[in-house]
Design an enzyme around this catalytic site. Structure first.
Site, short mmCIF file in Angstrom:
data_model
loop_
_atom_site.label_atom_id
_atom_site.label_comp_id
_atom_site.label_asym_id
_atom_site.label_seq_id
_atom_site.Cartn_x
_atom_site.Cartn_y
_atom_site.Cartn_z
N HIS A 243 -3.57 6.78 2.53
CA HIS A 243 -3.31 5.94 1.99
C HIS A 243 -4.93 5.73 2.54
O HIS A 243 -5.39 5.44 3.71
CB HIS A 243 -3.06 4.84 2.31
N CYS B 296 0.49 -1.21 0.14
CA CYS B 296 0.33 0.28 -0.30
C CYS B 296 0.64 1.11 0.23
O CYS B 296 -0.07 2.66 -0.34
CB CYS B 296 -1.10 0.20 1.28
N ASN C 31 -10.35 -0.87 0.24
CA ASN C 31 -8.73 -0.11 0.32
C ASN C 31 -8.44 -1.16 -0.87
O ASN C 31 -8.44 -2.23 -1.91
CB ASN C 31 -8.37 -1.18 1.64
#
Length: 315
Positions: A242, A114, A272
């Protein structure tokens, strides 16, 4: 200082919407439970005919058109992903081929989960600094197909993730602000995909440990780039985190006593999307006309590895 200027942004998400109610058909959960704990309402999953590189190509094409630059001036393509369709060739090389970008362009993928897009921006800046022609561009893509790595019977993970791609065309810009911080700490147990001797490469996660890691690591990254630039959080126009969990972002927002407008979120729509989450967010902000010349933006993320990073850029 030669900062990094974003000259074009693009994103693409699959058409297939997978709602919380649909997930609830397979596991013991419901829409309210997922919303209150994550902020996620729905996510996008690829169809059978879609691939990681097909998402990446569409996001990259949009970014190049948005930038209005010649493909001949793109010297580097970096794709940030942990969910490539195959080990080789790289997604970046497939993007180069599909978009017919010249063979003088260097292409490769990186995997920092990520945090990948942030690592990619810093990497391409370093490469552009070595170019004799300072008018060359880099194309940085975050692209993930995580749905094919989800155990839909695992409530800890299947509710969280989605598929998508975002891309940015960047160039060096003299006297533009730029700072970067990053780090890593090898850890398999907290967050990983797959295991030795397993055919299926599923996401595995200890959610409480990830939460604790995130709410301490994000402020550390923000503080590092603020200190290096002699700025305060009040000098920053946006903090683009993020998109992992709404509660994580709200915890950071509360810590800095900042308004919600400074911490944009789209996790409710996409879940996500790992390395794709920050560039998708940036592209949507650009579409809404949220950016103005001279604004200061912090991009900050964390992920499996464990990895973390933040870029401080000027629009």
């Amino acid at each position: 200082m030669n900062g990094l200027k974003i000259v074009g942004l693009g994103h693409f998400v699959p058409e297939n919407v997978y709602t919380n109610d649909e997930i609830s058909k397979n596991i013991e959960t419901d829409d309210e439970w997922i919303r209150t704990r994550t902020g996620i309402e729905e996510r996008r999953f690829v169809g059978n005919d879609e691939t990681n590189y097909s998402l990446a190509v569409k996001a990259a094409d949009m970014a190049i058109k948005n930038a209005g630059v010649s493909k001949d001036d793109i010297s580097y393509i970096i794709t940030c992903t942990f969910s490539a369709d195959f080990p080789v060739p790289s997604i970046a090389c497939m993007v180069q081929s599909e978009l017919e970008i010249g063979d003088s362009c260097t292409c490769f993928d990186i995997n920092a989960a990520c945090s990948g897009f942030l690592y990619g921006l810093h990497t391409v800046r370093g490469l552009l600094l070595q170019e004799k022609d300072k008018n060359k561009y880099g194309l940085v893509i975050g692209s993930e197909v995580i749905s094919r790595h989800l155990d839909m019977n695992d409530r800890e993970t299947c509710i969280l993730f989605g598929d998508g791609a975002g891309a940015a065309v960047v160039k060096l810009e003299e006297n533009y602000l730029y700072e970067f911080t990053s780090g890593s700490k090898g850890n398999y147990e907290v967050l990983h995909v797959g295991a030795l001797n397993e055919d299926k490469q599923y996401v595995g996660m200890k959610g409480k440990d990830v939460f604790k890691f995130a709410v301490t690591t994000i402020p550390k990254c923000i503080n590092n780039v603020l200190n290096e630039s002699n700025l305060s959080i009040d000098d920053i126009d946006y903090v683009v985190c993020h998109q992992a969990n709404k509660r994580i972002i709200e915890a950071v927002m509360t810590k800095y006593k900042q308004p919600a407008e400074k911490f944009p979120m789209n996790i409710m729509k996409y879940g996500n999307t790992s390395a794709a989450s920050i560039p998708i967010m940036l592209s949507e902000m650009n579409e809404k006309g949220m950016f103005k010349k001279g604004q200061k933006v912090i991009l900050v993320g964390f992920g499996a590895g464990l990895t973390w990073a933040a870029n401080l850029i000027e629009i």
